[in-house]
Design a protein around this motif. Structure first.
Motif, mmCIF file in Angstrom:
data_model
loop_
_atom_site.group_PDB
_atom_site.id
_atom_site.type_symbol
_atom_site.label_atom_id
_atom_site.label_comp_id
_atom_site.label_asym_id
_atom_site.label_seq_id
_atom_site.Cartn_x
_atom_site.Cartn_y
_atom_site.Cartn_z
ATOM 1 N N GLU A 154 0.824 -1.219 0.000
ATOM 2 C CA GLU A 154 0.000 0.000 0.000
ATOM 3 C C GLU A 154 0.853 1.262 0.000
ATOM 4 O O GLU A 154 0.570 2.242 0.694
ATOM 5 C CB GLU A 154 -0.969 -0.015 1.188
ATOM 6 C CG GLU A 154 -1.954 -1.182 1.142
ATOM 7 C CD GLU A 154 -2.928 -1.195 2.302
ATOM 8 O OE1 GLU A 154 -2.828 -0.289 3.172
ATOM 9 O OE2 GLU A 154 -3.795 -2.086 2.348
ATOM 10 N N MET A 155 1.897 1.257 -0.824
ATOM 11 C CA MET A 155 2.793 2.411 -0.987
ATOM 12 C C MET A 155 2.843 2.756 -2.475
ATOM 13 O O MET A 155 3.667 2.215 -3.212
ATOM 14 C CB MET A 155 4.185 2.089 -0.423
ATOM 15 C CG MET A 155 4.168 1.711 1.045
ATOM 16 S SD MET A 155 5.765 1.076 1.662
ATOM 17 C CE MET A 155 6.747 2.584 1.661
ATOM 18 N N PRO A 156 1.946 3.622 -2.950
ATOM 19 C CA PRO A 156 1.800 3.856 -4.395
ATOM 20 C C PRO A 156 3.040 4.406 -5.082
ATOM 21 O O PRO A 156 3.314 4.053 -6.232
ATOM 22 C CB PRO A 156 0.628 4.838 -4.478
ATOM 23 C CG PRO A 156 0.507 5.439 -3.112
ATOM 24 C CD PRO A 156 0.948 4.376 -2.170
ATOM 25 N N HIS A 157 3.797 5.255 -4.414
ATOM 26 C CA HIS A 157 4.999 5.810 -5.051
ATOM 27 C C HIS A 157 6.081 4.741 -5.202
ATOM 28 O O HIS A 157 6.805 4.707 -6.205
ATOM 29 C CB HIS A 157 5.529 6.999 -4.249
ATOM 30 C CG HIS A 157 4.588 8.166 -4.208
ATOM 31 N ND1 HIS A 157 4.198 8.842 -5.344
ATOM 32 C CD2 HIS A 157 3.945 8.769 -3.180
ATOM 33 C CE1 HIS A 157 3.362 9.807 -5.023
ATOM 34 N NE2 HIS A 157 3.187 9.784 -3.719
ATOM 35 N N LEU A 158 6.167 3.869 -4.232
ATOM 36 C CA LEU A 158 7.098 2.752 -4.330
ATOM 37 C C LEU A 158 6.699 1.842 -5.493
ATOM 38 O O LEU A 158 7.551 1.423 -6.292
ATOM 39 C CB LEU A 158 7.115 1.962 -3.016
ATOM 40 C CG LEU A 158 7.969 0.688 -2.989
ATOM 41 C CD1 LEU A 158 9.423 0.982 -3.302
ATOM 42 C CD2 LEU A 158 7.835 0.010 -1.625
ATOM 43 N N LEU A 159 5.426 1.558 -5.617
ATOM 44 C CA LEU A 159 4.942 0.698 -6.696
ATOM 45 C C LEU A 159 5.214 1.307 -8.069
ATOM 46 O O LEU A 159 5.599 0.596 -9.006
ATOM 47 C CB LEU A 159 3.444 0.445 -6.527
ATOM 48 C CG LEU A 159 3.043 -0.536 -5.431
ATOM 49 C CD1 LEU A 159 1.527 -0.582 -5.304
ATOM 50 C CD2 LEU A 159 3.587 -1.927 -5.718
ATOM 51 N N SER A 160 5.011 2.609 -8.204
ATOM 52 C CA SER A 160 5.250 3.252 -9.497
ATOM 53 C C SER A 160 6.721 3.199 -9.879
ATOM 54 O O SER A 160 7.066 3.061 -11.059
ATOM 55 C CB SER A 160 4.750 4.700 -9.480
ATOM 56 O OG SER A 160 5.498 5.492 -8.570
ATOM 57 N N THR A 161 7.607 3.282 -8.883
ATOM 58 C CA THR A 161 9.039 3.176 -9.156
ATOM 59 C C THR A 161 9.405 1.765 -9.586
ATOM 60 O O THR A 161 10.203 1.561 -10.513
ATOM 61 C CB THR A 161 9.859 3.578 -7.919
ATOM 62 O OG1 THR A 161 9.465 4.884 -7.494
ATOM 63 C CG2 THR A 161 11.345 3.591 -8.237
ATOM 64 N N ILE A 162 8.816 0.772 -8.923
ATOM 65 C CA ILE A 162 9.059 -0.624 -9.303
ATOM 66 C C ILE A 162 8.546 -0.878 -10.721
ATOM 67 O O ILE A 162 9.208 -1.556 -11.529
ATOM 68 C CB ILE A 162 8.402 -1.584 -8.296
ATOM 69 C CG1 ILE A 162 9.085 -1.466 -6.931
ATOM 70 C CG2 ILE A 162 8.476 -3.025 -8.795
ATOM 71 C CD1 ILE A 162 8.383 -2.234 -5.823
ATOM 72 N N GLU A 163 7.393 -0.334 -11.050
ATOM 73 C CA GLU A 163 6.847 -0.503 -12.402
ATOM 74 C C GLU A 163 7.786 0.100 -13.445
ATOM 75 O O GLU A 163 7.937 -0.441 -14.543
ATOM 76 C CB GLU A 163 5.473 0.143 -12.512
ATOM 77 C CG GLU A 163 4.347 -0.724 -11.989
ATOM 78 C CD GLU A 163 3.049 -0.492 -12.748
ATOM 79 O OE1 GLU A 163 2.796 0.662 -13.133
ATOM 80 O OE2 GLU A 163 2.304 -1.470 -12.931
ATOM 81 N N ALA A 164 8.417 1.225 -13.109
ATOM 82 C CA ALA A 164 9.363 1.845 -14.039
ATOM 83 C C ALA A 164 10.556 0.928 -14.304
ATOM 84 O O ALA A 164 11.084 0.889 -15.420
ATOM 85 C CB ALA A 164 9.835 3.186 -13.486
#
Length: 231
Positions: A154-164
């Motif tokens: 539940e950490m959206p900024h972390l998830l977006s970085t992983i997706e990158a």
């Protein structure tokens, strides 16, 4: 504008922007899931036809992905899915170990029975795809397996970085096969992660996912080195 074309029929800047965002999201998802192999060409016209949009939003979406390093220019109207070189592969892997490990550990306690059952079903599909040598299907479900675990943090900024990061490396995952299908490294790592979730052991889940990344890196590094020798 053609004299028979009304202002209502012409796409506004807002509409064009929405179509560009749609195209970007669609191609990004395909890249992260390993739909395209390195070397695959994406002409603007083909992308526009595939997504049923105009050439302008297709071009804008591809340009964004080139800027982010997920694609490279192969001509004035064509981009190509690149191979990661050894330096880029090492950097992406080190970042994945740190960030995906963090996401895994932070979310492990939130795994419900429904999540575990979803992961078991995904792994069953992955294993069947590997056995039948449907590697693109295996990669498609592999991404969902990983991110089902990562989303628990539940950490959206972390998830977006992983997706990158997956955007950069997704196509290269094709180099895992057929070795990974035969050795079942990924299968064992995934099952260990599920076991850790059942046991509510965040450290065990993180260790399993980090092992999955490291095992994959060894194979991708070998493939990259073999390409260098052939050049």
């Amino acid at each position: 504008m053609n004299k028979n074309t009304t202002a209502e029929e012409s796409p506004t800047d807002e509409q064009s922007g929405r179509l560009s965002d749609f195209a970007y999201s669609s191609i990004k998802e395909q890249l992260t899931r390993g739909t395209y192999k390195p070397g695959h060409k994406l002409p603007i016209r083909s992308v526009a036809e595939m997504l049923n949009i105009g050439s302008t939003p297709a071009r804008e979406a591809l340009n964004r992905l080139v800027f982010e390093g997920a694609l490279v220019m192969a001509g004035p109207k064509t981009v190509i899915v690149p191979h990661l070189d050894l330096d880029a592969l090492y950097e992406v892997t080190q970042m994945r170990l740190a960030l995906e490990g963090l996401a895994t550990e932070k979310g492990a306690f939130r795994a419900t029975d429904d999540v575990v059952n979803k992961l078991l079903a995904l792994q069953e599909k992955i294993t069947l795809s590997l056995d039948e040598r449907r590697y693109s299907d295996a990669l498609h479900d592999n991404k969902e397996f990983h991110f089902t675990i990562y989303r628990l943090c539940e950490m959206p900024h972390l998830l977006s970085t992983i997706e990158a990061l997956w955007l950069r490396v997704g196509a290269s995952f094709h180099d895992l096969y057929p070795e990974f299908a035969e050795s079942k490294y990924g299968v064992r790592n995934h099952m260990a992660a599920i076991e850790g979730l059942v046991d509510k052991d965040p450290s065990a889940v993180r260790a399993a996912m980090e092992s999955d990344i490291r095992d994959g890196y060894r194979r991708l590094k070998q493939a990259a080195q073999e390409r260098l020798k052939r050049q």
